[in-house]
Motif scaffolding. Structure first.
Motif, PDB file in Angstrom:
ATOM      1  N   LEU A  62     -19.647   1.854 -45.130  1.00  0.00           N
ATOM      2  CA  LEU A  62     -19.047   0.636 -45.672  1.00  0.00           C
ATOM      3  C   LEU A  62     -19.740  -0.596 -45.090  1.00  0.00           C
ATOM      4  CD1 LEU A  62     -15.368   1.789 -45.253  1.00  0.00           C
ATOM      5  CD2 LEU A  62     -16.490   1.361 -47.448  1.00  0.00           C
ATOM      6  N   PRO A  63     -19.561  -1.764 -45.691  1.00  0.00           N
ATOM      7  CA  PRO A  63     -20.179  -2.982 -45.148  1.00  0.00           C
ATOM      8  C   PRO A  63     -19.832  -3.204 -43.679  1.00  0.00           C
ATOM      9  CG  PRO A  63     -19.290  -3.408 -47.339  1.00  0.00           C
ATOM     10  CD  PRO A  63     -18.844  -2.026 -46.955  1.00  0.00           C
ATOM     11  N   SER A  76     -15.530 -12.201 -49.301  1.00  0.00           N
ATOM     12  CA  SER A  76     -15.835 -11.871 -50.692  1.00  0.00           C
ATOM     13  C   SER A  76     -15.647 -10.387 -51.016  1.00  0.00           C
ATOM     14  CB  SER A  76     -17.278 -12.273 -51.016  1.00  0.00           C
ATOM     15  OG  SER A  76     -18.208 -11.502 -50.254  1.00  0.00           O
ATOM     16  N   THR A  77     -15.470  -9.542 -49.997  1.00  0.00           N
ATOM     17  CA  THR A  77     -15.335  -8.115 -50.244  1.00  0.00           C
ATOM     18  C   THR A  77     -13.958  -7.787 -50.807  1.00  0.00           C
ATOM     19  OG1 THR A  77     -16.879  -7.570 -48.466  1.00  0.00           O
ATOM     20  CG2 THR A  77     -15.422  -5.819 -49.192  1.00  0.00           C
ATOM     21  N   SER A  81     -15.523  -4.924 -55.596  1.00  0.00           N
ATOM     22  CA  SER A  81     -16.909  -5.008 -55.128  1.00  0.00           C
ATOM     23  C   SER A  81     -17.320  -3.722 -54.418  1.00  0.00           C
ATOM     24  CB  SER A  81     -17.110  -6.222 -54.207  1.00  0.00           C
ATOM     25  OG  SER A  81     -16.462  -6.064 -52.957  1.00  0.00           O
ATOM     26  N   LEU A  82     -16.402  -3.088 -53.690  1.00  0.00           N
ATOM     27  CA  LEU A  82     -16.718  -1.819 -53.044  1.00  0.00           C
ATOM     28  C   LEU A  82     -16.951  -0.725 -54.079  1.00  0.00           C
ATOM     29  CD1 LEU A  82     -14.131  -1.907 -50.113  1.00  0.00           C
ATOM     30  CD2 LEU A  82     -16.602  -2.237 -49.929  1.00  0.00           C
ATOM     31  N   ALA A  83     -16.158  -0.724 -55.150  1.00  0.00           N
ATOM     32  CA  ALA A  83     -16.362   0.250 -56.231  1.00  0.00           C
ATOM     33  C   ALA A  83     -17.700   0.029 -56.908  1.00  0.00           C
ATOM     34  CB  ALA A  83     -15.229   0.140 -57.248  1.00  0.00           C
ATOM     35  N   ARG A 113     -10.356   3.057 -58.112  1.00  0.00           N
ATOM     36  CA  ARG A 113     -10.977   1.823 -58.579  1.00  0.00           C
ATOM     37  C   ARG A 113     -12.356   2.102 -59.175  1.00  0.00           C
ATOM     38  NH1 ARG A 113      -8.753  -3.305 -59.032  1.00  0.00           N
ATOM     39  NH2 ARG A 113      -7.645  -2.855 -57.120  1.00  0.00           N
ATOM     40  N   VAL A 114     -13.103   3.046 -58.577  1.00  0.00           N
ATOM     41  CA  VAL A 114     -14.437   3.373 -59.098  1.00  0.00           C
ATOM     42  C   VAL A 114     -14.335   3.887 -60.519  1.00  0.00           C
ATOM     43  CG1 VAL A 114     -16.446   4.878 -58.855  1.00  0.00           C
ATOM     44  CG2 VAL A 114     -15.437   3.836 -56.829  1.00  0.00           C
ATOM     45  N   HIS A 115     -13.475   4.882 -60.742  1.00  0.00           N
ATOM     46  CA  HIS A 115     -13.465   5.417 -62.094  1.00  0.00           C
ATOM     47  C   HIS A 115     -12.620   4.604 -63.053  1.00  0.00           C
ATOM     48  CE1 HIS A 115     -10.387   8.106 -60.083  1.00  0.00           C
ATOM     49  NE2 HIS A 115      -9.694   7.751 -61.138  1.00  0.00           N
ATOM     50  N   ALA A 116     -11.813   3.675 -62.581  1.00  0.00           N
ATOM     51  CA  ALA A 116     -11.165   2.729 -63.487  1.00  0.00           C
ATOM     52  C   ALA A 116     -12.176   1.700 -63.986  1.00  0.00           C
ATOM     53  CB  ALA A 116     -10.009   2.023 -62.787  1.00  0.00           C
ATOM     54  N   ARG A 117     -13.051   1.262 -63.090  1.00  0.00           N
ATOM     55  CA  ARG A 117     -14.066   0.268 -63.463  1.00  0.00           C
ATOM     56  C   ARG A 117     -15.270   0.906 -64.141  1.00  0.00           C
ATOM     57  NH1 ARG A 117     -14.087  -4.778 -61.679  1.00  0.00           N
ATOM     58  NH2 ARG A 117     -16.319  -4.939 -61.277  1.00  0.00           N
ATOM     59  N   HIS A 118     -15.545   2.164 -63.816  1.00  0.00           N
ATOM     60  CA  HIS A 118     -16.731   2.842 -64.335  1.00  0.00           C
ATOM     61  C   HIS A 118     -16.325   4.215 -64.858  1.00  0.00           C
ATOM     62  CE1 HIS A 118     -18.989  -0.363 -62.418  1.00  0.00           C
ATOM     63  NE2 HIS A 118     -18.359  -0.096 -61.296  1.00  0.00           N
ATOM     64  N   PRO A 119     -15.759   4.270 -66.073  1.00  0.00           N
ATOM     65  CA  PRO A 119     -15.238   5.522 -66.613  1.00  0.00           C
ATOM     66  C   PRO A 119     -16.283   6.632 -66.642  1.00  0.00           C
ATOM     67  CG  PRO A 119     -14.572   3.664 -67.978  1.00  0.00           C
ATOM     68  CD  PRO A 119     -15.556   3.130 -66.984  1.00  0.00           C
ATOM     69  N   SER A 120     -15.810   7.851 -66.430  1.00  0.00           N
ATOM     70  CA  SER A 120     -16.605   9.074 -66.493  1.00  0.00           C
ATOM     71  C   SER A 120     -17.597   9.224 -65.346  1.00  0.00           C
ATOM     72  CB  SER A 120     -17.363   9.169 -67.831  1.00  0.00           C
ATOM     73  OG  SER A 120     -16.451   9.203 -68.907  1.00  0.00           O
ATOM     74  N   VAL A 121     -17.537   8.357 -64.352  1.00  0.00           N
ATOM     75  CA  VAL A 121     -18.383   8.531 -63.179  1.00  0.00           C
ATOM     76  C   VAL A 121     -17.886   9.711 -62.346  1.00  0.00           C
ATOM     77  CG1 VAL A 121     -19.042   7.497 -60.964  1.00  0.00           C
ATOM     78  CG2 VAL A 121     -19.207   6.164 -63.061  1.00  0.00           C
TER      79      VAL A 121
END
Length: 290
Positions: A62-63, A76-77, A81-83, A113-121
């Protein structure tokens, strides 16, 4: 089995340290995300188990943790942004679709959050000891702000590391497992104060609220598994609602026959993949191999 550790640079110049361990280059990828205050080596015991089962294991810092740098603006994090960081990393390493182990202690990365923002990942999700919203949204005391201020005042992370270890494992377990406690203490000291502050900023942000995202988070997910330590405060109870929300989201978005299991790791606390390692690795490998 080999491990490759290197740096990925974002367009802004910020870098992310990551490691890939694999016994085969063409196995499905499992992402392991980290706890607040812990770099990627916190997963050292889990990685060889997954790699021996044919998975390509991707870990990252992580950062401000381990070998990763922070943004110029520490505030700003966010979880968005992490997703996005994870999505950029996946494109870099060449994996458009991957299973995911989502370890979110206070929530420094969020597979939902990752797959909500980037479906099918993410095709399969394992969420461990997961809170659903920030303390701001829950209207409870801002413990993270106080901890950041304390670290700034002393100029080091020593007290934060000590207190965090005790919350995660308890003094009894630490006394019975001195070598593992020492390993984690040393790893956690690789977190900078800036890294602690910037990830706490994400935890303190009102955008940390999973419930409204659960419908979208189901897109592309085949199945999900929720794990929680038996001794992890009230999470064994609170994650029941999260389990139902994820199941409803997956059924509506991608798989009408999906079921989401919630498993309690006996005797474990907030870091169930360490002090509940045996049951954790058995449960996860069975789930991912289905």
């Amino acid at each position: 089995m080999s491990t490759e550790t290197t740096l990925f640079m974002f367009p802004s110049g910020r870098v992310m340290k990551y490691a890939i361990t694999a016994s085969s280059a063409d196995g499905p990828t499992v992402i392991l995300s980290n706890l607040l205050c812990a770099p990627l080596q916190s997963w050292d015991h889990v990685v060889p188990v997954l790699a021996s089962k044919g998975f390509r294991v991707l870990r990252y810092d992580l950062p401000g943790h381990g070998g990763s740098s922070v943004a110029q603006d520490l505030s700003s994090t966010t979880f968005d942004s992490l997703a996005d960081d994870v999505r950029h990393l996946l494109r870099h390493v060449g994996n458009p679709e991957t299973p995911c182990l989502d370890r979110r202690q206070h929530g420094c990365r969020d597979g939902h959050r990752v797959h909500a923002r980037h479906p099918s990942v993410i095709s399969r999700l394992v969420a461990c000891d997961t809170i659903s919203f920030s303390r701001v949204n829950a209207e409870t005391a801002d413990v993270f702000g106080r901890r950041v201020a304390a670290a700034r005042k002393t100029g080091n992370m020593d007290a934060i590391v000590k207190g965090t270890l005790e919350r995660w494992f308890g003094r009894g377990w630490m006394g019975e497992n001195p070598s593992e406690t020492a390993r984690m203490r040393q790893a956690m000291r690789e977190t900078s104060i800036d890294g602690f502050e910037t990830c706490c900023a994400a935890l303190r942000n009102t955008s940390l609220h999973l419930r409204p995202l659960l419908e979208h988070a189901g897109r592309g997910v085949e199945s999900a598994l929720l794990l929680v330590g038996e001794k992890d405060a009230n999470l064994p109870e609170s994650m029941k609602g999260l389990r139902q929300g994820i199941e409803d989201g997956i059924r509506k978005s991608s798989n009408p026959d999906a079921s989401v299991d919630l498993k309690v790791i006996k005797g474990a606390g907030h870091v169930c993949y360490i002090n509940g390692f045996g049951q954790f690795q058995e449960t996860v490998t069975d789930f991912l191999k289905e």
